[in-house]
Design an enzyme around this catalytic site. Structure first.
Site, short mmCIF file in Angstrom:
data_model
loop_
_atom_site.label_atom_id
_atom_site.label_comp_id
_atom_site.label_asym_id
_atom_site.label_seq_id
_atom_site.Cartn_x
_atom_site.Cartn_y
_atom_site.Cartn_z
N LYS A 175 0.84 -1.13 0.00
CA LYS A 175 0.00 0.00 0.01
C LYS A 175 0.94 1.13 0.04
CE LYS A 175 -4.55 0.69 0.34
NZ LYS A 175 -5.49 -0.19 0.08
N1 GLU Z 1 -6.98 -0.15 -3.11
C1 GLU Z 1 -7.91 -1.32 -3.52
C2 GLU Z 1 -8.10 -2.36 -2.39
O1 GLU Z 1 -7.75 -1.84 -1.09
C3 GLU Z 1 -7.49 -1.91 -4.63
C4 GLU Z 1 -5.68 -2.37 -4.80
C5 GLU Z 1 -5.53 -3.04 -6.12
O2 GLU Z 1 -6.61 -2.98 -6.82
O3 GLU Z 1 -4.35 -3.20 -6.51
O4 GLU Z 1 -8.12 -3.31 -2.21
#
Ligand code: GLU
Length: 424
Positions: free
Chosen positions: A113
């Site tokens: 993240k």
């Molecule tokens: N931000 C989204 C999540 O928390 C998508 C992450 C992604 O598609 O890599 O799952």
């Protein structure tokens, strides 16, 4: 500006929540203590402080992060968040949840993240682009289609992903669409990616309602906290399927109509006014009021730490389907579990986004694109299987759905780690 809902009250606790959930889940595995300890740690953490030129010519410093939690199952995957609430601990928590999420739905990814401490609403489009490009260039040592693949999250969108893709491509000298997912279709994005998370939330809700014997869509009252990419698409899809959405909210507050909201009209109202408040056919409410409304299904689709010791006793919904990451604290969990409220956890309920991100990455690597029906059919198969498996594990081990989902995911990551062996 004073914002109504994103109280950052418990943001600092997101990592404590993630670790407490982990400690609870590993009790239902037969993993050795040293391996359990290994998976508590993020593999890498990058903090960057970087300058951005504001439109008035001054330079302002910003702080950003990218955390790779675990990479045993493949390149790390996870969104980038732009929010004033971003902290290193929050990003650590979110990266850990991405590891479990990807493992739970069997994607060949680890978890990551990223985030920048900024309120994107305070930047002009040009400032947002410069901030994004500089942050992206700071991440380049830790990002590639084989190493770490970002995506949108709170406060970012397809345009931000296009700038990241372009910045990376300009640096290496050729176009690399697979560096990031959630891009616009025009630069290698996937059909269905924008709607995927919200749709997946509703698919999980439908499986849950069916499992518990609720078959009448029109009699099912849903309240949704958050009307961003997740909440608005969840509302739109559920409304199209005939469910009654009795309340929605955004950062400024919510609206309530016990007879059901006309969601397409709410979407038009938001487009015109920038908020859900003052929708003609509803009563204005606060975000706190939304959470404890009389309804059957509550979908928290905004922030971490919304369902807590303070309000869990007052929640009337029988089902909580977590569109957001980490919306329920461990205390909140305990109270809801004791009361028999069914919680479908974030790593399952909101996995539709990363599932279609995976499809996007695969399509980009092959330069061969699929149609929307294919995307949604594959999404449905993966998420429904994960739901059934989690439900079964919960029943077999007599545990709640969150713990069951984490047990499955943690065992998969542990298996990958031990199969690979330890280096050197
Ligand atoms: N931000 C989204 C999540 O928390 C998508 C992450 C992604 O598609 O890599 O799952």
């Amino acid at each position: 500006m004073v914002v109504a809902m994103p109280n950052h009250r418990e943001h600092a606790d997101a990592y404590q929540t993630a670790l407490a959930q982990y400690d609870r889940a590993v009790r239902y595995t037969s993993l050795k203590d040293d391996l359990i300890d290994y998976m508590r740690y993020p593999r890498r953490e990058l903090t960057v402080n970087f300058p951005v030129r504001r439109d008035d010519g001054t330079i302002e410093m910003f702080t950003g992060y990218r955390v790779h939690h675990n990479t045993a199952m493949g390149p790390s995957k996870g969104g980038i968040r732009y929010s004033l609430g971003v902290t290193l601990d929050e990003i650590r928590a979110l990266s850990m949840w991405m590891s479990w999420k990807c493992a739970l739905v069997n994607l060949p990814y680890g978890g990551a993240k990223g985030g920048v401490v900024v309120d994107p609403r305070n930047l002009s489009l040009g400032e947002l682009e410069r901030l994004t490009r500089r942050y992206a260039s700071e991440l380049i040592p830790l990002m590639s289609p084989q190493m770490d693949i970002p995506a949108p999250d709170m406060g970012t969108n397809a345009q931000v992903m296009a700038w990241i893709m372009d910045t990376y491509s300009m640096t290496v000298g050729y176009s690399v669409p697979a560096i990031v997912t959630g891009k616009p279709l025009s630069v290698g994005g996937s059909e269905g990616r924008t709607e995927a998370t919200g749709r997946g939330v509703i698919m999980c809700m439908i499986s849950t309602l069916k499992h518990h014997g609720y078959h009448d869509a029109t009699a099912t009252r849903i309240a949704i906290q958050g009307f961003g990419n997740v909440g608005s698409h969840a509302a739109d899809y559920a409304h199209a399927l005939g469910y009654k959405i009795v309340a929605v909210s955004d950062v400024y507050g919510g609206i309530h109509n016990p007879n059901g909201l006309d969601i397409p009209a709410v979407l038009r109202h938001v487009k015109e006014t920038g908020k859900v408040h003052d929708f003609p056919d509803a009563e204005n409410i606060t975000n706190d009021e939304l959470l404890v409304l009389d309804c059957d299904v509550l979908i928290p689709a905004a922030l971490e730490g919304q369902i807590t010791r303070e309000n869990a006793d007052d929640i009337k919904a029988q089902f909580v389907i977590e569109g957001a990451n980490g919306p329920t604290t461990p205390d909140g969990d305990d109270i809801l579990n004791d009361r028999g409220v069914v919680i479908v956890p974030d790593i399952l309920a909101n996995s539709g986004g990363v599932i279609v991100s995976y499809f996007e990455w695969v399509q980009d690597l092959q330069a061969f694109f699929w149609d929307k029906d294919d995307i949604f059919a594959r999404l449905g198969r993966i998420i429904n299987n994960a739901y059934q498996q989690t439900q079964q594990t919960a029943e077999d081990l007599h545990i709640d759905m969150r713990t069951a989902a984490q047990v499955t995911a943690i065992n998969r990551v542990a298996n990958a780690i031990t199969t690979r062996g330890f280096y050197p």
